[in-house]
Design an enzyme around this catalytic site. Sequence first.
Site, mmCIF file in Angstrom:
data_model
loop_
_atom_site.group_PDB
_atom_site.id
_atom_site.type_symbol
_atom_site.label_atom_id
_atom_site.label_comp_id
_atom_site.label_asym_id
_atom_site.label_seq_id
_atom_site.Cartn_x
_atom_site.Cartn_y
_atom_site.Cartn_z
ATOM 1 N N THR A 176 -1.312 1.337 14.462
ATOM 2 C CA THR A 176 -0.164 0.288 15.074
ATOM 3 C C THR A 176 -0.851 -0.756 15.374
ATOM 4 O O THR A 176 -2.156 -0.585 15.651
ATOM 5 C CB THR A 176 1.023 0.778 16.188
ATOM 6 N N LYS A 187 8.136 -0.406 18.948
ATOM 7 C CA LYS A 187 7.119 0.174 19.711
ATOM 8 C C LYS A 187 7.033 -0.735 20.877
ATOM 9 O O LYS A 187 6.061 -0.467 21.672
ATOM 10 C CB LYS A 187 5.623 0.187 18.874
ATOM 11 N N GLY A 225 4.503 -1.741 25.475
ATOM 12 C CA GLY A 225 4.331 -1.472 24.198
ATOM 13 C C GLY A 225 3.475 -0.390 24.071
ATOM 14 O O GLY A 225 2.555 -0.206 24.836
ATOM 15 N N SER A 249 -4.659 0.524 15.964
ATOM 16 C CA SER A 249 -5.748 0.512 14.817
ATOM 17 C C SER A 249 -5.881 -1.025 14.631
ATOM 18 O O SER A 249 -6.971 -1.275 14.205
ATOM 19 C CB SER A 249 -5.220 1.340 13.750
ATOM 20 N N ALA A 303 -2.051 -8.225 10.696
ATOM 21 C CA ALA A 303 -1.230 -7.411 9.483
ATOM 22 C C ALA A 303 -1.708 -7.748 8.022
ATOM 23 O O ALA A 303 -1.784 -6.701 7.075
ATOM 24 C CB ALA A 303 0.211 -7.680 9.443
ATOM 25 N N CYS A 330 -5.553 -5.276 8.575
ATOM 26 C CA CYS A 330 -5.308 -3.837 9.033
ATOM 27 C C CYS A 330 -4.266 -2.980 8.020
ATOM 28 O O CYS A 330 -3.089 -3.374 7.900
ATOM 29 C CB CYS A 330 -5.140 -3.540 10.434
ATOM 30 N N THR A 343 -1.077 -1.690 9.636
ATOM 31 C CA THR A 343 -0.314 -2.453 10.429
ATOM 32 C C THR A 343 0.690 -3.520 9.368
ATOM 33 O O THR A 343 -0.048 -3.745 8.455
ATOM 34 C CB THR A 343 -1.098 -3.549 11.144
#
Length: 180
Positions: free
Chosen positions: A7, A40, A52, A131, A164, A167, A170
């Site tokens: 995440t 989250k 979060g 991550s 995003a 990764c 993500t």
Amino acid sequence: MTDFHGTTILAVVKDGHAVIGGDGQVTFGQNTIMKHTAKKVRRLYHGQVLAGFAGAVADALTLFERFEGKLEESHGNLPRAAVALSREWRTDRMLGKLEALLLVADRDNLFVLSGTGEVIEPDDGIAAVGSGGSYALAAARALVSIDTALSPRDIVERSLNIAADICIYTNHHLTIESLD
């Protein structure tokens, strides 16, 4: 047993505004996306605190519950609640086995909480976990350095989208909460 993980959570606290955002991806093992729309990021303590998590989902939900209890005990005093949760997390046998990190913020404070008893307050009002956290953190710091007029929400949204793009754990399904 393969774990659920992966995440990116990013928080920015600036000029009396706090924003925490996170992606929605839940990854199982190294190559399976189990969910795209997980939330989250949450509002706690009568909507006055944002939190979060990154890490194991069930562990994080337990920590949210415990942290909200600490906020109630401290009447919303975020620094006191953060220290109390970290102390309990570090010393309690059951909590000590939880695998998650929390970012918590109000309009004036931002902390990273870990199971090793860490309560870290970033110098620049920007913190990230997960991550893709280092990608989002780097993007946020870069954005702040080139455009000081960007709102905390814009910084969080743009930085999470950059993370995003980089990764694999993500995604672009973002949940962003603000205290303005």
